[in-house]
Design a protein around this motif. Structure first.
Motif, PDB file in Angstrom:
ATOM      1  N   ARG A  35       0.981  -1.228  -0.116  1.00 32.77           N
ATOM      2  CA  ARG A  35       0.300   0.003   0.111  1.00 32.77           C
ATOM      3  C   ARG A  35       1.176   1.398   0.130  1.00 32.77           C
ATOM      4  O   ARG A  35       2.128   1.201   0.370  1.00 32.77           O
ATOM      5  N   ALA A  36       0.445   2.298  -0.437  1.00 30.07           N
ATOM      6  CA  ALA A  36       0.845   3.705  -0.285  1.00 30.07           C
ATOM      7  C   ALA A  36       0.158   4.633   0.364  1.00 30.07           C
ATOM      8  O   ALA A  36      -0.939   4.679   0.512  1.00 30.07           O
ATOM      9  N   SER A  37       0.890   5.769   0.853  1.00 30.22           N
ATOM     10  CA  SER A  37       0.417   6.678   1.331  1.00 30.22           C
ATOM     11  C   SER A  37       0.564   8.119   0.977  1.00 30.22           C
ATOM     12  O   SER A  37       1.783   8.293   0.697  1.00 30.22           O
ATOM     13  N   TRP A  60      -5.620   2.944  -7.148  1.00 34.32           N
ATOM     14  CA  TRP A  60      -6.010   3.701  -6.047  1.00 34.32           C
ATOM     15  C   TRP A  60      -6.636   2.821  -4.905  1.00 34.32           C
ATOM     16  O   TRP A  60      -6.453   3.551  -3.796  1.00 34.32           O
ATOM     17  N   SER A  61      -7.222   1.698  -5.171  1.00 33.92           N
ATOM     18  CA  SER A  61      -7.599   0.899  -3.937  1.00 33.92           C
ATOM     19  C   SER A  61      -6.519   0.513  -2.914  1.00 33.92           C
ATOM     20  O   SER A  61      -6.787   0.224  -1.882  1.00 33.92           O
ATOM     21  N   LYS A  62      -5.213   0.753  -3.402  1.00 37.84           N
ATOM     22  CA  LYS A  62      -4.109   0.588  -2.559  1.00 37.84           C
ATOM     23  C   LYS A  62      -3.246   1.710  -1.905  1.00 37.84           C
ATOM     24  O   LYS A  62      -2.189   1.650  -1.509  1.00 37.84           O
ATOM     25  N   VAL A  63      -4.187   2.836  -2.064  1.00 34.94           N
ATOM     26  CA  VAL A  63      -3.662   4.069  -1.863  1.00 34.94           C
ATOM     27  C   VAL A  63      -4.453   4.853  -0.613  1.00 34.94           C
ATOM     28  O   VAL A  63      -5.720   4.732  -0.583  1.00 34.94           O
ATOM     29  N   ASP A  64      -3.765   5.094   0.636  1.00 36.00           N
ATOM     30  CA  ASP A  64      -4.271   5.616   1.778  1.00 36.00           C
ATOM     31  C   ASP A  64      -4.004   7.194   1.538  1.00 36.00           C
ATOM     32  O   ASP A  64      -2.954   7.541   1.383  1.00 36.00           O
ATOM     33  N   ALA A 115      -6.426   9.944  19.250  1.00 29.22           N
ATOM     34  CA  ALA A 115      -7.340   9.227  18.493  1.00 29.22           C
ATOM     35  C   ALA A 115      -6.878   9.638  16.880  1.00 29.22           C
ATOM     36  O   ALA A 115      -6.834   8.517  16.078  1.00 29.22           O
ATOM     37  N   CYS A 116      -6.517  10.732  16.612  1.00 23.59           N
ATOM     38  CA  CYS A 116      -6.259  10.949  15.227  1.00 23.59           C
ATOM     39  C   CYS A 116      -4.840  10.383  14.791  1.00 23.59           C
ATOM     40  O   CYS A 116      -4.722   9.778  13.923  1.00 23.59           O
ATOM     41  N   GLU A 117      -4.050  10.388  15.739  1.00 25.53           N
ATOM     42  CA  GLU A 117      -2.676   9.815  15.617  1.00 25.53           C
ATOM     43  C   GLU A 117      -2.838   8.138  15.307  1.00 25.53           C
ATOM     44  O   GLU A 117      -2.217   7.473  14.502  1.00 25.53           O
ATOM     45  N   ALA A 118      -3.963   7.659  16.099  1.00 22.76           N
ATOM     46  CA  ALA A 118      -4.116   6.243  15.996  1.00 22.76           C
ATOM     47  C   ALA A 118      -4.856   6.113  14.668  1.00 22.76           C
ATOM     48  O   ALA A 118      -4.340   4.792  13.735  1.00 22.76           O
ATOM     49  N   ARG A 119      -5.513   6.882  13.896  1.00 27.17           N
ATOM     50  CA  ARG A 119      -6.141   6.657  12.539  1.00 27.17           C
ATOM     51  C   ARG A 119      -5.100   6.582  11.833  1.00 27.17           C
ATOM     52  O   ARG A 119      -4.709   5.755  10.784  1.00 27.17           O
ATOM     53  N   LEU A 120      -4.068   7.803  11.738  1.00 28.87           N
ATOM     54  CA  LEU A 120      -3.071   7.843  10.749  1.00 28.87           C
ATOM     55  C   LEU A 120      -2.065   6.588  10.874  1.00 28.87           C
ATOM     56  O   LEU A 120      -1.320   6.267  10.007  1.00 28.87           O
ATOM     57  N   ALA A 122      -2.790   3.717  10.750  1.00 31.64           N
ATOM     58  CA  ALA A 122      -3.195   2.694   9.906  1.00 31.64           C
ATOM     59  C   ALA A 122      -2.715   2.703   8.469  1.00 31.64           C
ATOM     60  O   ALA A 122      -2.876   1.959   7.733  1.00 31.64           O
ATOM     61  N   MET A 123      -1.998   3.957   8.352  1.00 27.76           N
ATOM     62  CA  MET A 123      -1.357   4.084   6.963  1.00 27.76           C
ATOM     63  C   MET A 123       0.112   3.859   6.747  1.00 27.76           C
ATOM     64  O   MET A 123       0.585   3.672   7.779  1.00 27.76           O
TER      65      MET A 123
END
Ligand SMILES: O=C(O)[C@H](O)[C@@H](O)[C@H](O)[C@H](O)COP(=O)(O)O
Length: 230
Positions: A35-37, A60-64, A115-120, A122-123
């Motif tokens: 995946r790519a970010s 793009w399905s593999k891009v965050d 919580a924001c850091e936790a979401r990021l 995942a990237m």
């Protein structure tokens, strides 16, 4: 660190070639790590780049995709970077990308940092591509020279990826990536147009400290590629 400069004769040429370069970096990230970010800034400058990039022929399905910074407003607001990205980048081929929200329901961004850091998290990190803008005051992301949180945002050993900032010269509380999170990225671009911003950048690099012009903090700490057109 020396600033690598890509100067274009027109904004159209810049956005076409820049979009192709970003697509190539993302395709490499996908090939190497699955995946790519992609981290993008808000503002007006990136809009034509987003349009060109949205047509890129990559998986793009593999891009965050997420944000370098966000104004702490509802997505319905004209000031929302989330809305800007969803309306202008995550369309056409890029509609298949996964968007990682920076904004959340907390009234105060300071209560939303963890919580924001936790979401990021995942990237794919370090981020494959991170695109910065710059204000005429030398701010980048939402690291503003006027904000009380600047020193914390520039602290390289803070261990923080995100910080809530409150500029006094621009509206809205913000959530921003910190300097360490920005400079850890694999490919860092500064996307500017116009003579005024190029002059601001040249003056900042030549004469300003990192706290006077936060863009200098990024350039001093990492390899940054300037993408500029008149
Ligand atoms: O949320 C934001 O406003 C941006 O992330 C900010 O850092 C932007 O890049 C600069 O302010 C330049 O904005 P313009 O491209 O509109 O000049």
């Amino acid at each position: 660190m020396p600033l690598t400069q890509s100067i274009y004769e027109s904004a159209e040429a810049l956005n076409t070639e820049f979009a192709a370069e970003i697509a190539g970096k993302l395709a490499t990230g996908i090939a190497e790590r699955g995946r790519a970010s992609l981290m993008v800034s808000g503002g007006r400058t990136p809009l034509p780049l987003f349009k060109a990039l949205s047509h890129a022929d990559i998986d793009w399905s593999k891009v965050d995709v997420s944000l370098v910074d966000e104004r702490w407003v509802d997505e319905s607001s004209d000031a929302s970077n989330t809305r800007l990205v969803k309306d202008n980048l995550l369309v056409n081929n890029a509609a298949a990308a996964r968007f990682i929200e920076m904004k959340s329901a907390e009234a105060d961004a300071a209560d939303a940092v963890i919580a924001c850091e936790a979401r990021l998290a995942a990237m794919s990190q370090p981020f494959d591509v991170l695109i910065l803008g710059m204000g005429e005051d030398g701010h980048t992301a939402s690291l503003f020279p006027c904000s009380e949180q600047l020193a914390a945002g520039l602290q390289m050993d803070s261990g923080r990826v995100c910080i809530a900032t409150q500029p006094t010269t621009a509206p809205h509380q913000r959530m921003s990536l910190t300097l360490p999170a920005i400079v850890a990225s694999r490919n860092i671009y500064l996307h500017l147009t116009g003579d005024k911003k190029r002059q601001v950048l040249e003056d900042a690099v030549a004469n300003a400290t990192a706290t006077e012009k936060p863009i200098v903090a990024v350039i001093n700490a990492a390899q940054v590629t300037l993408k500029w057109a008149p």
